[in-house]
Design an enzyme around this catalytic site. Sequence first.
Site, PDB file in Angstrom:
ATOM      1  CG  HIS A 112     -11.316   4.563  19.377  1.00 52.02           C
ATOM      2  ND1 HIS A 112     -12.583   4.129  19.704  1.00 52.02           N
ATOM      3  CD2 HIS A 112     -11.365   4.879  18.052  1.00 52.02           C
ATOM      4  CE1 HIS A 112     -13.357   4.190  18.637  1.00 52.02           C
ATOM      5  NE2 HIS A 112     -12.637   4.631  17.626  1.00 52.02           N
ATOM      6  CB  ALA A 360     -16.645   0.624  15.156  1.00 51.33           C
ATOM      7  CG  HIS A 361     -13.970  -4.496  15.649  1.00 51.37           C
ATOM      8  ND1 HIS A 361     -14.646  -5.507  16.295  1.00 51.37           N
ATOM      9  CD2 HIS A 361     -14.289  -4.619  14.331  1.00 51.37           C
ATOM     10  CE1 HIS A 361     -15.331  -6.215  15.411  1.00 51.37           C
ATOM     11  NE2 HIS A 361     -15.139  -5.689  14.209  1.00 51.37           N
ATOM     12  CB  CYS A 362     -11.991   0.326  20.110  1.00 51.20           C
ATOM     13  SG  CYS A 362     -12.966  -0.172  21.536  1.00 51.20           S
ATOM     14  CB  ALA A 363     -10.829   0.935  14.813  1.00 45.99           C
TER      15      ALA A 363
END
Length: 744
Positions: A112, A360-363
């Site tokens: 992100h 989601a691991h900032c994705a």
Amino acid sequence: MEIKSRFPFFRKNNYTYLDSSATTQVPDVVIQGVAQTLEYRGNPNRSAHAPAARNAELIDRARNVVGSFIGAKSEEIVFTNNTTDSINLAIDSILDHVNDHDIVLISIAEHHSNMLPYLKCVKNGAKIKFVGVKSGIIEPDEVKSALTQKTKIVAVAHCSNVLGNINDVEKIGAIVKEHNPDIFYIVDGAQAVAHIPVDVKKIRADFYAFSGHKMYAPDGIGVLYVNDKIHHLITPARAGGGTVKNVALTFENQHAIISPDYHQSLLILEGGTANVSNIVGLGKAVGFIRSLGFDWIRKHEIKLTELLLEELSKVKDVVIFGPKDINKKIGVVSFGIKNGKLEELGNHLSSEKVCVRYGAHCAFPLAENLGGESLRVSFGVYNDEDDIGHFISALRYYFDKVSGRIKNPNLEILKHIPYSKHSHIVNSKRAVADLILNAVHKAKETEVVVMGGHFLGIPDLQENKFWPSIKPMLPERLHGLLEEFGMTSFPIFTLDVATDIVSSLKKEGVKAKLLIIANDTTGINELRLSSANKENKTAEQYRDDLLVSFAGKNGVPEIYEQMLEKKRLSKGDIITYGDFHFFRETLLRSAFKNFVGKNKGFFDGLIDYKVENDDEIDMSIGILDNQEIKTCTFDTFHSKTGGKFCIVEVAELAAELFGVSSKVKFEYLNEKVKKPKTDLADKIFVMLSPAMCNNAVNSSAELYIKLFLRGNKTGSFKFFNLPFGPNAETTLKTGLEITEIADR
């Protein structure tokens, strides 16, 4: 000294840390650099005094170090807060050049932080266009086909924080610049700089962003590389103190005009007082990475990643995401699960002291593309095969549990009995003795047992016998085998250290005893079955020859007696086992196997013996954190040592020395455990062990605590493992990592 021991986090905590893509741990050298800066404060490039001048010099030095690390000039380096800040700063500094209908080209796999900042461009009328990925990798040809005359910015990650893939940013850069050299090429390097070499000039990046906290540096420090070819296009995006040479005021009627004379450098992006201590820490982190070298780092990561992928492929409940080609990956592996819940798995791993990340691991767009969220394992330079073993063991346990394959309720109880584990670094015999002495809190209530002088049998094919692995007792023609068996100076030096410890403790009024263990297992059957055994000797005959040779007329070798006398000790300071002044591994193993067999109902599914190929006996110890226990194999006869049998024999030894908690009830306990060698409340066991058996010896203390103490509230148990290599003196001089394990 292992790399792990250079990090206070690992010395003081018992975690398996596999979340380095989020944040790495910080080594001593970085912490010391930060601390020294905080002890000598002065505002750089503001005040004229010595502390201020020194800190300005430190910043310049760090800027040079960081620049050369990525192939840049020092004047192309901007210090920021982190990668997110760097990318936002890059956009802010060129936003005046983004116009209506311009195109910002990014991939769906971006973090992100390399996606959301471009919404600022949208406010200027720009459009965002995405390129897809194949197995997580951005295909350069996809980028090429997406470029148009209106493309203003191309932004990609050097490595994916989710899948670990390495994008060909050099080829993408060449395509972008050949299409139009005026396109701003922005590379998110947050996941790359700690794992692979970076050369921003070869990449042809205009901006390259990364964070300190992902490369063994402190939080709150980041870097933005700005290619000097675009410096004339940069506008002051962080104006303030230090960004100007002068500020003029012009007063006109009802208002005033502020006319700043900005520096003609990237100082216009570094307004305000610099984060001196963390900038210095970043420079130290670069030095730390360079001291290891990317060749070693890359080989180390590939080895671990291969092992992890191999072990995960055996777990039918997981689905691995991203490229399988490890040459196209850094040490990051993400996977989904077919059975259970991801959040539940993540929480289970946390309860097992395994640190990973799930979600989601900032994705979010990439997660949607993959079909869901994932659990991520990410390596740092400090990770090792034991970490993978602990993770895989905890993972298998979760799936066994949710699938109903765990039938014995004792497993859940024993597996989660807490214990503490941390380490100490020492480099002298005096430091070793002081460490043990400081572990004693109540001298009159504490008993210490120190194992030293451990030996095994060196095989002699010429005479068809075993000799004790003590150099003065060994024929010179066999001296070459001492190194192979890890015994060059080990027995004598460890006895020397052990007698030092016991002597020091006794002087302080602490009850202390020596312990010697004879390894009468390694190589015995291999020699018995070899062509050298023309006399058809039995295993017991070989053992008798070895032990008689060691004991001689006086119970211990003459050289051992001399060492005892030198420290004003005697054979009376050695714990005896019947008539022997040593314990035998074969008897300890047999006693533990008998103990498990006579408590079979309790141990089913916890500790199981089984017969493998060629009638070899194997075993599983389900209550241990790590089920992947190393066994050392020697070239001579391919004989073995260490492993699971080493774990159970040392746990049995501890039980015979220190007994069991009063709350522990078994149908059967042997008499030696019922009537242990010690009876004081606080117990300390010190083992000077062969380094090749390090993880097995540590696991034995875990097993003893879980099996025989079980959260005992009376007294305490502390275990110190001192793993020495073949040349034991060198091991100590170069820094011996001592593991301390305790029941609380």
